[in-house]
Design a protein around this motif. Structure first.
Motif, PDB file in Angstrom:
ATOM      1  N   GLY A 116       0.936  -1.230  -0.124  1.00 14.18           N
ATOM      2  CA  GLY A 116      -0.067  -0.013  -0.063  1.00 14.18           C
ATOM      3  C   GLY A 116       0.910   1.226   0.141  1.00 14.18           C
ATOM      4  N   TYR A 117       0.111   2.506   0.034  1.00 14.83           N
ATOM      5  CA  TYR A 117       0.886   3.809   0.054  1.00 14.83           C
ATOM      6  C   TYR A 117       1.030   3.832   1.531  1.00 14.83           C
ATOM      7  CZ  TYR A 117       1.122   8.687   0.738  1.00 14.83           C
ATOM      8  OH  TYR A 117       1.478   9.917   1.357  1.00 14.83           O
ATOM      9  N   PHE A 118       2.344   4.347   1.903  1.00 15.87           N
ATOM     10  CA  PHE A 118       2.552   4.708   3.392  1.00 15.87           C
ATOM     11  C   PHE A 118       3.424   6.122   3.410  1.00 15.87           C
ATOM     12  CE2 PHE A 118       2.335   0.191   3.177  1.00 15.87           C
ATOM     13  CZ  PHE A 118       1.710  -0.160   4.612  1.00 15.87           C
ATOM     14  N   THR A 119       3.104   6.718   4.487  1.00 15.96           N
ATOM     15  CA  THR A 119       4.005   8.065   4.942  1.00 15.96           C
ATOM     16  C   THR A 119       5.109   7.177   5.551  1.00 15.96           C
ATOM     17  OG1 THR A 119       2.885   8.372   6.795  1.00 15.96           O
ATOM     18  CG2 THR A 119       2.119   9.503   4.786  1.00 15.96           C
ATOM     19  N   PRO A 120       6.441   8.165   5.679  1.00 15.75           N
ATOM     20  CA  PRO A 120       7.391   7.376   6.782  1.00 15.75           C
ATOM     21  C   PRO A 120       7.078   6.916   7.993  1.00 15.75           C
ATOM     22  CG  PRO A 120       8.272   9.407   5.289  1.00 15.75           C
ATOM     23  CD  PRO A 120       7.031   9.040   5.034  1.00 15.75           C
ATOM     24  N   SER A 121       6.089   7.853   8.517  1.00 12.25           N
ATOM     25  CA  SER A 121       5.968   7.479  10.110  1.00 12.25           C
ATOM     26  C   SER A 121       4.728   6.559  10.146  1.00 12.25           C
ATOM     27  CB  SER A 121       5.055   9.039  10.736  1.00 12.25           C
ATOM     28  OG  SER A 121       3.897   9.195  10.234  1.00 12.25           O
ATOM     29  N   LYS A 122       3.960   6.375   8.982  1.00  9.39           N
ATOM     30  CA  LYS A 122       2.990   5.231   9.116  1.00  9.39           C
ATOM     31  C   LYS A 122       3.637   4.022   8.787  1.00  9.39           C
ATOM     32  CE  LYS A 122      -1.187   6.614   9.288  1.00  9.39           C
ATOM     33  NZ  LYS A 122      -2.323   6.029  10.453  1.00  9.39           N
ATOM     34  N   LEU A 123       4.806   3.906   8.064  1.00  4.83           N
ATOM     35  CA  LEU A 123       5.540   2.922   7.842  1.00  4.83           C
ATOM     36  C   LEU A 123       6.500   2.348   8.865  1.00  4.83           C
ATOM     37  CD1 LEU A 123       6.188   0.735   5.636  1.00  4.83           C
ATOM     38  CD2 LEU A 123       8.211   2.034   4.765  1.00  4.83           C
ATOM     39  N   CYS A 124       7.413   3.338   9.261  1.00  8.00           N
ATOM     40  CA  CYS A 124       8.273   2.971  10.262  1.00  8.00           C
ATOM     41  C   CYS A 124       7.954   3.451  11.819  1.00  8.00           C
ATOM     42  CB  CYS A 124       9.847   3.661   9.712  1.00  8.00           C
ATOM     43  SG  CYS A 124      10.042   3.180   8.126  1.00  8.00           S
ATOM     44  N   GLY A 125       7.139   4.392  11.935  1.00  8.57           N
ATOM     45  CA  GLY A 125       6.678   4.885  13.167  1.00  8.57           C
ATOM     46  C   GLY A 125       7.424   6.267  13.382  1.00  8.57           C
ATOM     47  N   PRO A 126       6.784   7.184  14.489  1.00  6.85           N
ATOM     48  CA  PRO A 126       7.231   8.652  14.628  1.00  6.85           C
ATOM     49  C   PRO A 126       8.401   8.626  15.133  1.00  6.85           C
ATOM     50  CG  PRO A 126       4.895   7.952  15.411  1.00  6.85           C
ATOM     51  CD  PRO A 126       5.440   6.799  15.165  1.00  6.85           C
ATOM     52  N   LYS A 127       8.975   7.644  15.690  1.00  8.29           N
ATOM     53  CA  LYS A 127      10.404   7.598  16.127  1.00  8.29           C
ATOM     54  C   LYS A 127      11.443   7.305  15.241  1.00  8.29           C
ATOM     55  CE  LYS A 127       9.259   6.653  21.169  1.00  8.29           C
ATOM     56  NZ  LYS A 127       9.878   7.872  21.642  1.00  8.29           N
ATOM     57  N   LEU A 128      11.093   7.210  13.918  1.00  8.60           N
ATOM     58  CA  LEU A 128      12.056   7.110  13.015  1.00  8.60           C
ATOM     59  C   LEU A 128      13.143   8.303  12.642  1.00  8.60           C
ATOM     60  CD1 LEU A 128      13.286   5.966  10.221  1.00  8.60           C
ATOM     61  CD2 LEU A 128      11.551   7.164   9.055  1.00  8.60           C
ATOM     62  N   VAL A 129      12.743   9.391  12.901  1.00 10.05           N
ATOM     63  CA  VAL A 129      13.493  10.601  12.851  1.00 10.05           C
ATOM     64  C   VAL A 129      14.525  10.509  14.135  1.00 10.05           C
ATOM     65  CG1 VAL A 129      11.841  12.138  14.219  1.00 10.05           C
ATOM     66  CG2 VAL A 129      13.389  13.095  12.734  1.00 10.05           C
ATOM     67  N   GLU A 130      13.972  10.166  15.256  1.00  7.73           N
ATOM     68  CA  GLU A 130      14.996  10.063  16.478  1.00  7.73           C
ATOM     69  C   GLU A 130      16.151   9.094  16.214  1.00  7.73           C
ATOM     70  OE1 GLU A 130      11.673  11.134  19.903  1.00  7.73           O
ATOM     71  OE2 GLU A 130      12.550   9.123  19.604  1.00  7.73           O
ATOM     72  N   SER A 131      16.112   8.047  15.464  1.00  5.55           N
ATOM     73  CA  SER A 131      16.975   7.177  15.089  1.00  5.55           C
ATOM     74  C   SER A 131      18.094   7.614  14.113  1.00  5.55           C
ATOM     75  CB  SER A 131      16.367   5.958  14.837  1.00  5.55           C
ATOM     76  OG  SER A 131      16.033   5.974  13.235  1.00  5.55           O
ATOM     77  N   LEU A 132      17.898   8.830  13.508  1.00  6.71           N
ATOM     78  CA  LEU A 132      18.707   9.290  12.468  1.00  6.71           C
ATOM     79  C   LEU A 132      19.967   9.957  13.154  1.00  6.71           C
ATOM     80  CD1 LEU A 132      16.381  10.433   9.902  1.00  6.71           C
ATOM     81  CD2 LEU A 132      17.239   8.099  10.221  1.00  6.71           C
ATOM     82  N   PRO A 133      21.249   9.661  12.560  1.00 10.81           N
ATOM     83  CA  PRO A 133      22.416  10.439  13.165  1.00 10.81           C
ATOM     84  C   PRO A 133      22.175  11.917  13.103  1.00 10.81           C
ATOM     85  CG  PRO A 133      22.953   8.772  11.505  1.00 10.81           C
ATOM     86  CD  PRO A 133      21.399   8.982  11.361  1.00 10.81           C
ATOM     87  N   GLY A 134      22.554  12.538  14.292  1.00 12.47           N
ATOM     88  CA  GLY A 134      22.355  14.184  14.545  1.00 12.47           C
ATOM     89  C   GLY A 134      21.075  14.421  14.871  1.00 12.47           C
TER      90      GLY A 134
END
Length: 355
Positions: A328-346
């Motif tokens: 299906g169609y997913f936004t990043p937070s729908k696919l990986c969850g809202p904490k995705l951004v927190e996991s990124l370096p920096g």
């Protein structure tokens, strides 16, 4: 290491090359692809990777090229022209699709293909870079903090230079105008029409509404009916931007668009690694329910937007390599969850407070 075939299409562009080099640094061996073999081959030779010159204009050839590809990271703009042919080819070849677009129309096109993607069992996830991982994750976190929210406002503050591709996309928007979502519908507004003051994280600043991708994606992530997005801008520059509204008909003309883009191609270069390393991005969001008088504000700090695009794209790629969910169609937070951004370096943790 997962042995599923990954393709980076548009690998010789500014951001595509950054993603390709970092993928190799992480131990992956993607297939590099793009329209121009002469631009593609030097990078493939430098990274010792296979390369495929593929044009997007012939669907049959494109689909055949994707038959053994598990996932495509699509980096070739302008996405208004290139994204839908690649998405449809991925549907027919049953290849997961992600891209680095920030264009509202591309997100809406992907959402319209949701049913087809479900049937094919593949994921369509445009916007796996700075457009729109940080703002999308913050929007989802804010909605979780205030589920009754009726209004969402997002924005970011950065000193980063534009890459050639981003600059060309900005030129396309000059003839269209801004965008907001009102009562669930996307509306076109004039350049500089909406302004307000916002503390994005480093002091109160004058800000102007822009047609950021979250006008589409945040709606699909949260269901909030009213959405705006802002960046800081001097009042003088905002006034100049507003004067463009009378010339939007001219700015839409193909010859002027092509001329402006040719100037970008000759004069604009993306930021160097040293510049990117010294530049952070401050992301801000606000949700409110006017009927109840409730309001919450959230912030998250990230690395430079281009570094976020590299790490975000590869994080989503790694998530999809082990994916067992439905298509299906997913936004990043729908696919990986809202904490995705927190996991990124920096990146910092998302901080939400009652306002």
């Amino acid at each position: 290491m997962n042995n599923k075939n990954i393709m980076i299409y548009g690998a010789y562009g500014y951001t595509g090359e950054l993603i390709a080099r970092q993928a190799v640094a992480q131990g992956f061996r993607p297939i590099l692809a793009g329209r121009n073999a002469q631009k593609l081959q030097p990078l493939a030779d430098a990274l010792n990777l296979p390369a495929m010159a593929i044009d997007l204009d012939t669907a049959e050839i494109l689909e055949r090229s994707l038959q053994d590809i598990y996932l495509v990271i699509h980096c070739a703009g302008p996405f208004s022209t290139t994204a839908e042919p690649m998405m449809r080819a991925c549907l027919n070849s049953r290849t997961h699709y992600q891209d680095i677009t920030g264009e509202i129309d591309v997100y809406e096109a992907a959402q319209r293909l949701d049913g087809a993607a479900k049937t094919a069992g593949i994921v369509l996830c445009p916007g796996t870079g700075f457009d729109v991982i940080p703002t999308d994750c913050l929007a989802a976190a804010l909605h979780n903090a205030l589920p009754s929210a009726t209004h969402l406002t997002l924005g970011f503050d950065s000193d980063s230079k534009l890459s050639p591709g981003t600059a060309k996309t900005s030129i396309e928007s000059l003839g269209i105008g801004g965008a907001i979502r009102r009562n669930g519908k996307i509306e076109t507004i004039g350049h500089g029409q909406l302004t307000r003051r916002i503390d994005f994280g480093r002091g109160d600043k004058f800000a102007v509404a822009i047609p950021w991708g979250d006008i589409s994606t945040a709606y699909h992530s949260t269901g909030i009916q009213n959405i705006e997005a802002y960046i800081p801008m001097s009042p003088a520059r905002a006034k100049k931007l507003k004067h463009l509204n009378g010339f939007r008909w001219l700015l839409r003309s193909r010859w002027l668009q092509n001329w402006l883009k040719s100037k970008v191609g000759r004069s604009v270069q993306g930021p160097t690694e040293e510049l990117r390393a010294g530049q952070k991005t401050w992301v801000w969001g606000e949700v409110r329910n006017d009927r109840r008088g409730e309001r919450k504000v959230g912030r998250v700090t990230t690395a430079n937007g281009y570094d976020v695009t590299v790490s975000g794209s590869l994080s989503v790629m790694q998530y999809l390599l082990d994916y067992r969910g439905e298509g299906g169609y997913f936004t990043p937070s729908k696919l990986c969850g809202p904490k995705l951004v927190e996991s990124l370096p920096g990146s910092s943790a998302i901080d939400i407070k009652i306002a």
